[in-house]
Scaffold this motif. Sequence first.
Motif, PDB file in Angstrom:
ATOM      1  N   PRO A  42       0.835  -1.209   0.000  1.00 49.88           N
ATOM      2  CA  PRO A  42       0.000   0.000   0.000  1.00 49.88           C
ATOM      3  C   PRO A  42       0.869   1.259   0.000  1.00 49.88           C
ATOM      4  N   GLN A  43       0.311   2.344  -0.486  1.00 44.31           N
ATOM      5  CA  GLN A  43       0.975   3.641  -0.433  1.00 44.31           C
ATOM      6  C   GLN A  43       1.007   4.110   1.027  1.00 44.31           C
ATOM      7  N   SER A  46      -2.226   4.724   3.505  1.00 43.52           N
ATOM      8  CA  SER A  46      -3.393   4.075   2.912  1.00 43.52           C
ATOM      9  C   SER A  46      -3.272   2.562   3.052  1.00 43.52           C
ATOM     10  N   ARG A  48      -5.145   0.695   0.824  1.00 43.44           N
ATOM     11  CA  ARG A  48      -5.620   0.238  -0.487  1.00 43.44           C
ATOM     12  C   ARG A  48      -4.485  -0.265  -1.355  1.00 43.44           C
ATOM     13  N   ILE A  49      -4.804  -1.299  -2.129  1.00 45.49           N
ATOM     14  CA  ILE A  49      -3.907  -1.827  -3.157  1.00 45.49           C
ATOM     15  C   ILE A  49      -4.737  -1.914  -4.438  1.00 45.49           C
ATOM     16  N   PRO A  50      -4.205  -1.471  -5.562  1.00 46.52           N
ATOM     17  CA  PRO A  50      -4.975  -1.465  -6.803  1.00 46.52           C
ATOM     18  C   PRO A  50      -5.489  -2.844  -7.211  1.00 46.52           C
ATOM     19  N   TRP A  65      -5.120   3.235  -6.297  1.00 45.26           N
ATOM     20  CA  TRP A  65      -4.848   3.806  -4.980  1.00 45.26           C
ATOM     21  C   TRP A  65      -5.788   4.969  -4.693  1.00 45.26           C
ATOM     22  N   CYS A  66      -6.082   5.726  -5.722  1.00 44.67           N
ATOM     23  CA  CYS A  66      -6.843   6.953  -5.535  1.00 44.67           C
ATOM     24  C   CYS A  66      -7.981   7.079  -6.529  1.00 44.67           C
ATOM     25  N   CYS A  92      -7.506  12.411  -3.735  1.00 38.73           N
ATOM     26  CA  CYS A  92      -6.362  11.950  -2.941  1.00 38.73           C
ATOM     27  C   CYS A  92      -5.167  12.890  -3.109  1.00 38.73           C
ATOM     28  N   ARG A  96      -0.345  10.010  -4.679  1.00 39.69           N
ATOM     29  CA  ARG A  96      -1.167   8.830  -4.982  1.00 39.69           C
ATOM     30  C   ARG A  96      -1.806   8.955  -6.362  1.00 39.69           C
ATOM     31  N   ASP A 100      -1.279   6.409  -9.577  1.00 43.83           N
ATOM     32  CA  ASP A 100      -2.353   5.848 -10.398  1.00 43.83           C
ATOM     33  C   ASP A 100      -2.094   6.106 -11.875  1.00 43.83           C
TER      34      ASP A 100
END
Length: 135
Positions: A42-43, A46, A48-50, A65-66, A92, A96, A100
């Motif tokens: 993850p970033q 965050s 989230r993972i794409p 991510w965003c 975001c 991020r 993306d």
Amino acid sequence: MFSARGLAAVVAAFTAVVLPASPVRADDGFPFGFEMTLDTLPQPGSKRIPTLEIGDNGEAKLDLWCKRGTGQFSVAGNTVIFVPGQLQDQGCPPARAQADDDLVAALSEATTWRRRGDQVSFVGTRPLKFHLNTN
């Protein structure tokens, strides 16, 4: 009415013409109808993972991510073309959003793909590795 040989010839001709045009569904085939997650961390800041979901006809949903958006995959053998659609920015931080954009650019520059089990790689100027979500 077909004889047994005639029927076998029709089935063989049908198989030779129709099956190669159909999406490949074997373990090592292109992952039409699957969702996959980018092999990355993850970033910062965050969790989230794409993810990338590819429909049966190559239509793609991207949840990065965003940003979120769509695209289209075209596949012939091990050759791949990805055409991105519109992405929606979710507000975001710039780093991020840039990550993306870089990820979409890398997918767009991919020229080939390969699959080994649950791992799918897109190869271009920057190789990308995804894992199929099989749970």
